[in-house]
Design an enzyme around this catalytic site. Sequence first.
Site, PDB file in Angstrom:
ATOM      1  N   ASP A 145       1.065  -0.860   0.230  1.00  0.00           N
ATOM      2  CA  ASP A 145       0.261   0.154  -0.412  1.00  0.00           C
ATOM      3  C   ASP A 145       0.959   1.263  -0.093  1.00  0.00           C
ATOM      4  OD1 ASP A 145      -0.246   1.559   3.197  1.00  0.00           O
ATOM      5  OD2 ASP A 145       0.630  -0.983   2.859  1.00  0.00           O
ATOM      6  N   SER A 146      -0.089   2.242  -0.544  1.00  0.00           N
ATOM      7  CA  SER A 146       0.737   3.186  -1.019  1.00  0.00           C
ATOM      8  C   SER A 146       2.882   4.067  -1.501  1.00  0.00           C
ATOM      9  CB  SER A 146       0.702   4.610   0.816  1.00  0.00           C
ATOM     10  OG  SER A 146       0.774   5.754   0.592  1.00  0.00           O
ATOM     11  N   ALA A 147       3.202   3.948  -0.351  1.00  0.00           N
ATOM     12  CA  ALA A 147       5.077   3.658  -0.153  1.00  0.00           C
ATOM     13  C   ALA A 147       5.255   2.477  -0.693  1.00  0.00           C
ATOM     14  CB  ALA A 147       5.445   3.681   0.307  1.00  0.00           C
ATOM     15  N   HIS A 269      -6.665   7.986   1.732  1.00  0.00           N
ATOM     16  CA  HIS A 269      -5.528   6.929   1.594  1.00  0.00           C
ATOM     17  C   HIS A 269      -5.456   6.668   3.153  1.00  0.00           C
ATOM     18  CE1 HIS A 269      -1.701   7.186   0.419  1.00  0.00           C
ATOM     19  NE2 HIS A 269      -1.263   7.054   0.975  1.00  0.00           N
TER      20      HIS A 269
END
Length: 306
Positions: A145-147, A269
């Site tokens: 997820d994300s980074a 997010h």
Amino acid sequence: MPEPDYQILIDAATWQFIQKTEASYPADTASLTIADQRRIYDTMCAQFHRGYPPGVTAQGRSIAGVACRVYDGAGPSVVYVHGGGFVVGGLHSHDDVCADLCATTGLQVVAVDYRLSPEHQHPAAFADVCAVVRALPGPLVLAGDSAGGNLCAAAAHALRSSARILGQVLIYPGLGGDRSKGSYLTHAFAPMLTLADVEFYAGIRNGGAEVRGDPTLAPLQAIDFSGLPPTVAIAAECDPLADDAHAYATAIRAAGGKAAAFTAPGMVHGYLRARGSVPRAATSFTEICNAISALSKGDWPYGDFT
């Protein structure tokens, strides 16, 4: 460009999640010192930790010299790479997420404790993820997820010749898209993540200087998207990064690969932590688990996704 009406887009359950998050993780956290960011993030993650589902166990292991946590399950393995802007998080921050993935899919999950910036500059985190993927035996699925989604995609590009990578599932990933247009502007002031936050993290792995055109940093800036594993990318609707998931899937399909992108409606997010309290997040988490399960079997249930 009209401002999005988050009071309409975001439902009451999600607002409660946002408020609980911001009570321990204020909106201006990215402007604090790195030590304070980590302390605040760890406190917030601990408050959301759901424990392990019955029957799930995990052990710490060093794989290729990288600290990992292995959640016992069947093969193929799921390599999970956590989010946190390349600055915060670790084996603790997504511990219960990985436990739930293990319980729902029945697969072994390997969480990677990659080195964080700014102490460890690029390519440290990328190298750690690639090292773990190379060292694990047998087929596997990448998920993050994300980074962590960025690092999965970067590893998939670097290791695309390996048939062992059955697929990848990217959850609200930041892939280095064009920050001058689209969701970056529409959702520049979204709850949970703003464009200013994205700008801060964009150069964190290079001493504050942003590097362009390096797919190991920004997978969307690659020039060749051929040969990549089947990919499922999930965007949060109310997120400046939302367009990255769709742009990445489009690039893979244009190069002849299999890729599907979906938007989780009304989501922000970081919504993985809301999977136990927000019905929309729970629905998306089920879809994420279904995607991982399908890819682990070599299935592609998305047809000619467009």
